[in-house]
Design a protein around this motif. Structure first.
Motif, PDB file in Angstrom:
ATOM      1  N   ASP A 145      37.291  32.831  34.363  1.00 34.94           N
ATOM      2  CA  ASP A 145      37.856  32.795  35.710  1.00 34.94           C
ATOM      3  C   ASP A 145      37.574  34.069  36.496  1.00 34.94           C
ATOM      4  OD1 ASP A 145      38.885  30.320  35.526  1.00 34.94           O
ATOM      5  OD2 ASP A 145      40.994  30.891  35.564  1.00 34.94           O
ATOM      6  N   ASN A 146      37.240  35.159  35.792  1.00 35.75           N
ATOM      7  CA  ASN A 146      36.986  36.429  36.483  1.00 35.75           C
ATOM      8  C   ASN A 146      35.586  36.516  37.068  1.00 35.75           C
ATOM      9  OD1 ASN A 146      39.502  37.161  35.644  1.00 35.75           O
ATOM     10  ND2 ASN A 146      38.762  38.270  33.852  1.00 35.75           N
ATOM     11  N   LEU A 147      34.775  35.476  36.827  1.00 38.41           N
ATOM     12  CA  LEU A 147      33.391  35.516  37.293  1.00 38.41           C
ATOM     13  C   LEU A 147      33.254  35.841  38.786  1.00 38.41           C
ATOM     14  CD1 LEU A 147      30.424  35.127  36.446  1.00 38.41           C
ATOM     15  CD2 LEU A 147      30.662  32.725  37.034  1.00 38.41           C
ATOM     16  N   PRO A 148      34.096  35.251  39.669  1.00 36.64           N
ATOM     17  CA  PRO A 148      33.955  35.595  41.091  1.00 36.64           C
ATOM     18  C   PRO A 148      34.076  37.098  41.353  1.00 36.64           C
ATOM     19  CG  PRO A 148      35.384  33.704  40.861  1.00 36.64           C
ATOM     20  CD  PRO A 148      35.103  34.192  39.467  1.00 36.64           C
ATOM     21  N   ASP A 149      34.905  37.804  40.558  1.00 36.03           N
ATOM     22  CA  ASP A 149      35.017  39.258  40.731  1.00 36.03           C
ATOM     23  C   ASP A 149      33.692  39.935  40.402  1.00 36.03           C
ATOM     24  OD1 ASP A 149      37.638  38.851  41.351  1.00 36.03           O
ATOM     25  OD2 ASP A 149      38.382  39.296  39.332  1.00 36.03           O
ATOM     26  N   PHE A 150      33.064  39.504  39.298  1.00 33.81           N
ATOM     27  CA  PHE A 150      31.753  40.056  38.917  1.00 33.81           C
ATOM     28  C   PHE A 150      30.722  39.779  40.012  1.00 33.81           C
ATOM     29  CE2 PHE A 150      33.153  39.229  34.344  1.00 33.81           C
ATOM     30  CZ  PHE A 150      33.471  40.550  34.131  1.00 33.81           C
ATOM     31  N   LEU A 151      30.766  38.556  40.550  1.00 33.68           N
ATOM     32  CA  LEU A 151      29.784  38.170  41.562  1.00 33.68           C
ATOM     33  C   LEU A 151      29.962  39.001  42.821  1.00 33.68           C
ATOM     34  CD1 LEU A 151      29.862  34.277  41.226  1.00 33.68           C
ATOM     35  CD2 LEU A 151      28.071  35.833  40.484  1.00 33.68           C
ATOM     36  N   ARG A 152      31.233  39.202  43.207  1.00 31.10           N
ATOM     37  CA  ARG A 152      31.508  39.932  44.442  1.00 31.10           C
ATOM     38  C   ARG A 152      31.126  41.399  44.295  1.00 31.10           C
ATOM     39  NH1 ARG A 152      36.833  38.161  44.998  1.00 31.10           N
ATOM     40  NH2 ARG A 152      36.165  36.023  45.264  1.00 31.10           N
ATOM     41  N   ALA A 153      31.397  41.958  43.102  1.00 30.66           N
ATOM     42  CA  ALA A 153      31.105  43.372  42.897  1.00 30.66           C
ATOM     43  C   ALA A 153      29.641  43.596  42.499  1.00 30.66           C
ATOM     44  CB  ALA A 153      32.035  43.925  41.821  1.00 30.66           C
ATOM     45  N   GLY A 154      28.935  42.492  42.223  1.00 22.71           N
ATOM     46  CA  GLY A 154      27.533  42.633  41.828  1.00 22.71           C
ATOM     47  C   GLY A 154      27.352  43.114  40.399  1.00 22.71           C
ATOM     48  N   THR A 155      28.417  43.096  39.598  1.00 25.54           N
ATOM     49  CA  THR A 155      28.319  43.621  38.240  1.00 25.54           C
ATOM     50  C   THR A 155      27.782  42.591  37.250  1.00 25.54           C
ATOM     51  OG1 THR A 155      30.683  43.166  38.145  1.00 25.54           O
ATOM     52  CG2 THR A 155      30.043  45.456  38.326  1.00 25.54           C
ATOM     53  N   LEU A 156      27.581  41.360  37.700  1.00 22.32           N
ATOM     54  CA  LEU A 156      27.051  40.357  36.780  1.00 22.32           C
ATOM     55  C   LEU A 156      25.626  40.720  36.352  1.00 22.32           C
ATOM     56  CD1 LEU A 156      27.747  37.562  35.480  1.00 22.32           C
ATOM     57  CD2 LEU A 156      26.261  36.579  37.192  1.00 22.32           C
ATOM     58  N   ASP A 157      24.927  41.428  37.242  1.00 18.83           N
ATOM     59  CA  ASP A 157      23.525  41.763  36.972  1.00 18.83           C
ATOM     60  C   ASP A 157      23.364  42.523  35.659  1.00 18.83           C
ATOM     61  OD1 ASP A 157      23.840  40.859  39.503  1.00 18.83           O
ATOM     62  OD2 ASP A 157      22.336  42.189  40.401  1.00 18.83           O
ATOM     63  N   VAL A 158      24.382  43.280  35.290  1.00 18.15           N
ATOM     64  CA  VAL A 158      24.309  44.049  34.042  1.00 18.15           C
ATOM     65  C   VAL A 158      24.094  43.122  32.851  1.00 18.15           C
ATOM     66  CG1 VAL A 158      25.583  45.639  32.559  1.00 18.15           C
ATOM     67  CG2 VAL A 158      25.852  45.769  35.037  1.00 18.15           C
ATOM     68  N   PHE A 159      24.744  41.948  32.922  1.00 18.25           N
ATOM     69  CA  PHE A 159      24.653  41.021  31.800  1.00 18.25           C
ATOM     70  C   PHE A 159      23.216  40.512  31.600  1.00 18.25           C
ATOM     71  CE2 PHE A 159      29.096  41.011  32.812  1.00 18.25           C
ATOM     72  CZ  PHE A 159      29.739  40.811  31.611  1.00 18.25           C
ATOM     73  N   TYR A 160      22.445  40.521  32.686  1.00 17.48           N
ATOM     74  CA  TYR A 160      21.069  40.045  32.601  1.00 17.48           C
ATOM     75  C   TYR A 160      20.183  41.027  31.831  1.00 17.48           C
ATOM     76  CZ  TYR A 160      21.529  36.154  35.875  1.00 17.48           C
ATOM     77  OH  TYR A 160      21.853  34.972  36.475  1.00 17.48           O
ATOM     78  N   LEU A 161      20.622  42.290  31.765  1.00 12.60           N
ATOM     79  CA  LEU A 161      19.781  43.319  31.162  1.00 12.60           C
ATOM     80  C   LEU A 161      19.812  43.275  29.635  1.00 12.60           C
ATOM     81  CD1 LEU A 161      20.702  46.307  33.486  1.00 12.60           C
ATOM     82  CD2 LEU A 161      18.724  44.803  33.610  1.00 12.60           C
TER      83      LEU A 161
END
Lengths: 268, 273
Positions: free
Chosen positions: B90-106
C-alpha cells in the motif's frame, strides 16, 4: 473583530481550495465509499428483514437513508484520527505556528472545516444521490429537518475537527500519538455509528457511546437529516451537539495553553 | 542438493532484510506493545460490529452467530496474515511520488519480490490472534462434525484465503502506477474485500455476488469453505461445493494481480531523478 473574522474566513476558504486540488483522490474515495455502502446495505437490510421488516424504528428505506448519509459524511468528518498538526507537534514545527498572530486551535479548525466542506461536493452529495438512485431511500418531507440537518451536519464537522485536535495536542506530552490516534479511530467509528446505527446497540453500549462526543460527529447529523424521532428530538440533538462542541473546544484551548509551555524544540 | 543450496543462497538477501525489519520493530518495546494492543483492538472492534447485529436477530443469511464466527475468523485470520506480509505494498504511491522506486530497479532482483520483502508488520499478529480465536470458537460451538473432509477444507480455505488476499494487495499495487492520487480507489476491493469476506455471502444482491463472489473472489476466502465445513446449503449462484474451489480463486487472484503488476511496471517511466 471583523478583521479577525476575515482571517479565519480566509483560512476556511484556503482549506476548501486546498482540498479541491485532489480531484482524483476524491474520485477514489467515492468509489470506496460506494462499495462499502453497498456491502453495508446488504448486511443491514438482511438484519432488518430477519427482525421482521422493522427494527428499532428502522425499515429498509430508512436503513438505506442511514447507510448513504453515513457514507456521504465519511469524506467530511475525520474518523481516522490522523492530522497534519499531530506531525507538526511531533517534529516541533508547531513552534512556527505559535509565532503566527492567530489562535492555533481556531486556525486549525477553520482549515479543516474548509477541507471538509469541499469534500461534500465530490464525495458527500454523489454518495447520497447514487445511493438514492441505486437502492432508494426515504427522506423527510418537512423542510425543518433539512434546515436543522444542515446545522447539525456543520456542527458534526467542527466537533470532529475539534476532537481530533485533542489527539494532536496530546502530543505535547506524549510526542508519539499513534496509539492514541488508533484508539480514536476505533472509538469514533464504532461508537459514532459508522457500521451499525446506534439504535441497534444494546442499552449499556448505547450509554457508553452517549458519554463520548463520537455520536455527535456522525450519528446525530444522520438522525436529524433523516427526520427519525420528530422535530423536538432533532432540536434536542442539535442542542446536545452544541454542548459537546463547547466542551471539546474548551478542552482544546486548555490543552494548547498548557502544552505550549511544555513544548521543547530540539536541535538548533 | 546443489540446486537447493543455490536457491537458499538467492533468498538470503530477502531473509536478511526481513529479519532486520522484524528486529527493528521489537527494538522499541513500549511502542511495539502499543502497536500490538491497538492491532488487537482493531480485531476486537471488528468482531463487535458483527456481534451487535446479533443482539437484535438470531440468524443472518441463514447463519447463527457461532457459525458467523467461523466465517469471520477464517476471513480475518487469512487477511491479517496477508496484511502482515503484503500490506506494505500500500505504500507504493509514496515511493512513486518521492521517486524512490527507482532504487529498486538498480538491484538484481525482481521489483515485486523486493517490495514484498521490504517490510513485515509484526503487530498484525495480534489481529490474527483475534481471527484465530473467533475461528476456534466458531468451530467448537457450531457443532461441526469432524472428518478428514472438514479438516482438509479448513486448511485449504485458510491457505487459499491468505493467497487470495495477498493477490488483492498485488493487484492494488499494480493499479497504483496509474492511480497515484486516486490510491484510495483500491481500498474498495482490498479493505472493502475484507469487509465482504467476513459477511455471509447469502445476504448479497446479484451484482455483489458477481463482484465479490467471483471477480474479487472474497466469498471463497471464508464463507464458502465455512458453508462446506458446516454442511449448510449455499445460496443461489454460490453452492457449498464451491468451497473446494478456494485454490482456484487464489490462482485467479494471483493471475489478475501479476498481470496488473506487469502492466503497471511497464507503464512506469521512472521518477525523473
Amino acid at each position: 473583530m471583523r478583521a479577525t473574522a476575515r482571517v479565519y474566513w480566509r483560512l476556511l476558504a484556503a482549506g476548501f481550495r486546498r482540498q479541491s486540488a485532489y480531484r482524483l483522490a476524491a474520485l477514489g474515495g467515492l468509489v470506496a465509499n460506494l462499495t462499502f455502502g453497498l456491502l453495508k446495505v446488504a448486511i443491514l437490510f438482511a438484519t432488518v428483514r430477519a427482525a421482521g421488516g422493522e427494527l428499532h424504528g428502522y425499515d429498509t428505506a430508512s436503513m438505506s437513508t442511514y447507510v448513504w448519509l453515513s457514507q456521504g459524511l465519511l469524506g467530511s468528518v475525520n474518523l481516522n484520527g490522523r492530522t497534519d498538526l499531530a506531525l507538526r507537534v511531533k517534529d516541533g514545527q508547531v513552534a512556527v505556528d505559535f509565532l503566527r498572530p492567530v489562535d492555533l486551535q481556531a486556525a486549525t479548525l477553520a482549515t479543516e472545516a474548509g477541507m471538509s466542506l469541499f469534500a461534500l461536493i465530490p464525495r458527500g452529495l454523489p454518495s447520497v444521490l447514487l445511493g438514492a438512485l441505486v437502492v432508494g431511500m426515504r427522506l423527510p418531507s418537512n423542510p425543518v429537518f433539512y434546515l436543522l440537518g444542515t446545522v447539525s451536519l456543520l456542527l458534526g464537522i467542527v466537533i470532529s475537527a475539534a476532537t481530533v485536535y485533542l489527539v494532536a495536542v496530546a502530543g505535547f506530552w506524549l510526542v508519539e500519538t499513534r496509539g492514541l490516534q488508533i484508539l480514536y479511530m476505533l472509538a469514533s467509528g464504532f461508537l459514532g455509528g459508522l457500521y451499525v446505527p446506534l439504535a441497534l446497540f444494546p442499552g449499556w453500549l448505547r450509554a457508553v457511546a452517549a458519554a463520548t462526543p463520537f455520536p455527535s460527529i456522525m450519528m446525530d447529523p444522520i438522525d436529524v437529516l433523516s427526520g427519525l424521532g420528530g422535530e423536538a428530538h432533532a432540536a434536542g440533538l442539535v442542542l446536545a451537539q452544541l454542548a459537546w462542541l463547547a466542551g471539546v473546544a474548551a478542552a482544546g484551548q486548555a490543552l494548547t495553553r498548557a502544552g505550549r509551555r511544555r513544548l521543547e524544540v530540539q536541535g538548533g | 542438493m546443489a540446486e537447493t543450496a543455490g536457491r537458499l543462497e538467492r533468498l538470503r538477501p530477502y531473509r536478511a532484510v526481513l529479519a532486520s525489519r522484524a528486529r527493528s520493530q521489537r527494538a522499541y518495546r513500549a511502542n511495539f506493545a502499543v502497536d500490538l494492543v491497538s492491532s488487537l483492538l482493531v480485531g476486537v472492534v471488528e468482531l463487535a460490529e458483527v456481534w451487535v447485529l446479533f443482539t437484535n436477530v438470531t440468524a443472518l443469511g441463514g447463519m447463527r452467530f457461532n457459525q458467523i464466527l467461523l466465517v469471520f475468523g477464517l476471513a480475518d485470520l487469512a487477511f491479517s496474515l496477508a496484511d502482515l506480509s503484503f500490506g506494505h505494498l500500500d505504500n507504493l504511491p509514496d515511493f512513486l511520488r518521492a521517486g524512490t522506486l527507482d532504487v529498486f530497479y538498480l538491484r538484481p532482483q525482481p521489483v515485486l519480490a523486493q517490495l514484498i520483502t521490504s517490510d513485515i508488520s509484526l503487530r498484525r499478529l495480534a489481529r490474527a490472534a483475534v481471527g484465530a480465536a473467533a475461528m476456534g470458537a466458531g468451530l467448537t460451538t457450531s457443532g461441526v462434525t469432524w472428518s478428514p473432509h472438514a479438516a482438509v477444507l479448513l486448511v485449504l480455505g485458510l491457505v487459499s484465503g491468505y493467497a487470495t488476499f495477498a493477490g488483492m494487495f498485488v493487484l492494488a499495487a499494480g493499479l497504483q502506477f496509474f492511480l497515484l492520487d486516486g490510491a484510495e480507489m483500491t481500498n474498495a476491493f482490498v479493505y472493502g474485500g475484507r469487509y465482504a469476506a467476513t459477511q455471509p455471502a447469502s445476504v448479497w444482491t446479484r451484482p455483489l455476488k458477481l463482484v465479490f463472489g467471483f471477480f474479487f473472489p472474497m466469498a471463497f476466502t471464508a464463507y464458502l469453505p465455512a458453508v462446506a465445513i458446516l454442511g449448510l446449503p449455499g445460496p443461489q449462484w454460490l453452492p457449498a461445493w464451491l468451497g473446494w474451489c478456494a485454490p482456484a480463486a487464489a490462482l485467479w487472484s494471483w493471475a489478475t494481480g501479476l498481470l496488473c503488476w506487469r502492466w503497471g511496471l511497464r507503464h512506469y517511466q521512472g521518477g525523473g531523478g
